[in-house]
Design a protein around this motif. Structure first.
Motif, PDB file in Angstrom:
ATOM      1  N   ALA A 114       0.948  -0.965   0.037  1.00  9.55           N
ATOM      2  CA  ALA A 114      -0.087  -0.063   0.072  1.00  9.55           C
ATOM      3  C   ALA A 114       0.991   1.060  -0.019  1.00  9.55           C
ATOM      4  O   ALA A 114       0.573   2.338  -0.818  1.00  9.55           O
ATOM      5  CB  ALA A 114      -0.855   0.113   1.415  1.00  9.55           C
ATOM      6  N   ALA A 115       1.854   1.135   0.801  1.00  7.62           N
ATOM      7  CA  ALA A 115       2.734   2.342   0.914  1.00  7.62           C
ATOM      8  C   ALA A 115       3.395   2.494  -0.403  1.00  7.62           C
ATOM      9  O   ALA A 115       3.405   3.474  -0.822  1.00  7.62           O
ATOM     10  CB  ALA A 115       4.012   2.090   1.914  1.00  7.62           C
ATOM     11  N   VAL A 116       3.779   1.610  -1.180  1.00  5.60           N
ATOM     12  CA  VAL A 116       4.336   1.795  -2.532  1.00  5.60           C
ATOM     13  C   VAL A 116       3.353   2.445  -3.621  1.00  5.60           C
ATOM     14  O   VAL A 116       3.802   3.125  -4.265  1.00  5.60           O
ATOM     15  CB  VAL A 116       5.027   0.241  -3.022  1.00  5.60           C
ATOM     16  N   LEU A 117       2.479   1.984  -3.400  1.00  2.00           N
ATOM     17  CA  LEU A 117       1.078   2.397  -4.203  1.00  2.00           C
ATOM     18  C   LEU A 117       0.982   4.191  -3.993  1.00  2.00           C
ATOM     19  O   LEU A 117       0.810   4.755  -4.834  1.00  2.00           O
ATOM     20  CB  LEU A 117      -0.166   1.713  -4.258  1.00  2.00           C
ATOM     21  N   ILE A 118       0.761   4.181  -2.749  1.00  2.00           N
ATOM     22  CA  ILE A 118       0.585   5.502  -2.432  1.00  2.00           C
ATOM     23  C   ILE A 118       1.839   6.749  -2.634  1.00  2.00           C
ATOM     24  O   ILE A 118       1.577   7.664  -3.548  1.00  2.00           O
ATOM     25  CB  ILE A 118       0.533   5.815  -0.921  1.00  2.00           C
ATOM     26  N   ARG A 123     -11.235  -1.214   6.018  1.00  2.00           N
ATOM     27  CA  ARG A 123     -10.214  -2.206   6.526  1.00  2.00           C
ATOM     28  C   ARG A 123      -8.789  -1.846   5.876  1.00  2.00           C
ATOM     29  O   ARG A 123      -7.675  -2.021   6.652  1.00  2.00           O
ATOM     30  CB  ARG A 123     -10.736  -3.391   5.868  1.00  2.00           C
ATOM     31  N   PHE A 124      -8.888  -1.285   4.512  1.00  2.00           N
ATOM     32  CA  PHE A 124      -7.608  -0.854   4.178  1.00  2.00           C
ATOM     33  C   PHE A 124      -7.019   0.294   5.395  1.00  2.00           C
ATOM     34  O   PHE A 124      -5.758   0.136   5.899  1.00  2.00           O
ATOM     35  CB  PHE A 124      -7.783  -0.157   3.040  1.00  2.00           C
ATOM     36  N   THR A 125      -7.712   1.377   5.867  1.00  2.00           N
ATOM     37  CA  THR A 125      -7.248   2.082   6.492  1.00  2.00           C
ATOM     38  C   THR A 125      -6.800   1.684   7.981  1.00  2.00           C
ATOM     39  O   THR A 125      -5.775   1.921   8.502  1.00  2.00           O
ATOM     40  CB  THR A 125      -8.397   3.210   6.785  1.00  2.00           C
ATOM     41  N   GLN A 126      -7.503   0.553   8.424  1.00  2.00           N
ATOM     42  CA  GLN A 126      -7.239   0.047   9.803  1.00  2.00           C
ATOM     43  C   GLN A 126      -5.641  -0.677   9.543  1.00  2.00           C
ATOM     44  O   GLN A 126      -4.783  -0.788  10.410  1.00  2.00           O
ATOM     45  CB  GLN A 126      -8.329  -0.928  10.161  1.00  2.00           C
ATOM     46  N   LYS A 127      -5.466  -1.370   8.385  1.00  2.00           N
ATOM     47  CA  LYS A 127      -4.352  -2.217   8.553  1.00  2.00           C
ATOM     48  C   LYS A 127      -3.082  -1.306   8.019  1.00  2.00           C
ATOM     49  O   LYS A 127      -2.181  -1.775   8.807  1.00  2.00           O
ATOM     50  CB  LYS A 127      -4.545  -3.136   7.245  1.00  2.00           C
ATOM     51  N   PRO A 173      -2.944   7.102   9.463  1.00  2.00           N
ATOM     52  CA  PRO A 173      -3.855   6.596   8.451  1.00  2.00           C
ATOM     53  C   PRO A 173      -3.197   6.972   6.790  1.00  2.00           C
ATOM     54  O   PRO A 173      -2.337   7.867   6.902  1.00  2.00           O
ATOM     55  CB  PRO A 173      -4.760   7.357   8.650  1.00  2.00           C
ATOM     56  N   PRO A 174      -3.664   6.330   5.924  1.00  2.00           N
ATOM     57  CA  PRO A 174      -2.995   6.543   4.584  1.00  2.00           C
ATOM     58  C   PRO A 174      -2.986   8.163   4.317  1.00  2.00           C
ATOM     59  O   PRO A 174      -2.122   8.475   3.556  1.00  2.00           O
ATOM     60  CB  PRO A 174      -3.863   5.653   3.655  1.00  2.00           C
ATOM     61  N   LEU A 175      -4.030   8.665   4.422  1.00  2.00           N
ATOM     62  CA  LEU A 175      -4.101  10.146   4.152  1.00  2.00           C
ATOM     63  C   LEU A 175      -3.273  10.900   4.748  1.00  2.00           C
ATOM     64  O   LEU A 175      -2.555  11.881   3.924  1.00  2.00           O
ATOM     65  CB  LEU A 175      -5.533  10.865   4.057  1.00  2.00           C
ATOM     66  N   GLN A 176      -3.051  10.632   5.778  1.00  2.00           N
ATOM     67  CA  GLN A 176      -1.725  11.553   6.665  1.00  2.00           C
ATOM     68  C   GLN A 176      -0.676  11.106   6.067  1.00  2.00           C
ATOM     69  O   GLN A 176       0.547  11.966   5.987  1.00  2.00           O
ATOM     70  CB  GLN A 176      -1.680  11.173   7.988  1.00  2.00           C
ATOM     71  N   TYR A 177      -0.288   9.848   5.542  1.00  2.00           N
ATOM     72  CA  TYR A 177       0.782   9.349   5.082  1.00  2.00           C
ATOM     73  C   TYR A 177       1.023  10.177   3.674  1.00  2.00           C
ATOM     74  O   TYR A 177       2.266  10.894   3.385  1.00  2.00           O
ATOM     75  CB  TYR A 177       1.005   7.828   4.758  1.00  2.00           C
ATOM     76  N   LEU A 178       0.034  10.197   2.722  1.00  2.00           N
ATOM     77  CA  LEU A 178       0.006  10.827   1.588  1.00  2.00           C
ATOM     78  C   LEU A 178       0.349  12.205   1.871  1.00  2.00           C
ATOM     79  O   LEU A 178       1.223  12.958   1.038  1.00  2.00           O
ATOM     80  CB  LEU A 178      -1.336  10.722   0.994  1.00  2.00           C
ATOM     81  N   THR A 179      -0.331  12.881   2.776  1.00  2.00           N
ATOM     82  CA  THR A 179       0.006  14.397   3.094  1.00  2.00           C
ATOM     83  C   THR A 179       1.534  14.845   3.368  1.00  2.00           C
ATOM     84  O   THR A 179       1.904  15.638   2.910  1.00  2.00           O
ATOM     85  CB  THR A 179      -0.940  14.904   4.352  1.00  2.00           C
TER      86      THR A 179
END
Length: 101
Positions: free
Chosen positions: A2-6, A29-33, A41-47
């Motif tokens: 997921a991190a690679v895709l982001i 489920r994606f956000t939890q994992k 969360p993935p959005l914070q990682y992206l930001t």
């Protein structure tokens, strides 16, 4: 994965639901994992990825905030200005002035 895709799609409009679907997970489920693995969360990682790029562009180019926003996947300079200030407690213009040699 997921991190690679982001990271791969970080500087274009990105839909977390789309990434979740690519990984055969529901968005929840994606956000939890993701949060369990990365502590955010993935959005914070992206930001965080985008803001690092914004900081680099502010210091290494004369691009306007509108141009930078477009480069890193945000709608406009106004939105980027608000987000930057909220996350870093300084405006992009202030950041640029503070770090220029």
């Amino acid at each position: 994965q997921a991190a690679v895709l982001i990271q791969k799609h970080a500087f274009q409009p990105l839909d977390i639901q789309q990434i979740a679907a690519e990984l055969n997970l529901s968005p929840v489920r994606f956000t939890q994992k993701f949060k369990a693995s990365f502590g955010m969360p993935p959005l914070q990682y992206l930001t965080s990825i985008r803001l690092e790029k914004v900081k680099t562009l502010l210091l290494e180019t004369d691009m306007t905030l509108e141009q930078i926003a477009e480069c890193v996947g945000y709608r406009n300079g106004y939105y980027l200005n608000r987000l930057f200030k909220k996350q870093l407690q300084i405006t992009p213009t202030g950041y640029r002035k503070l770090h220029q040699v």
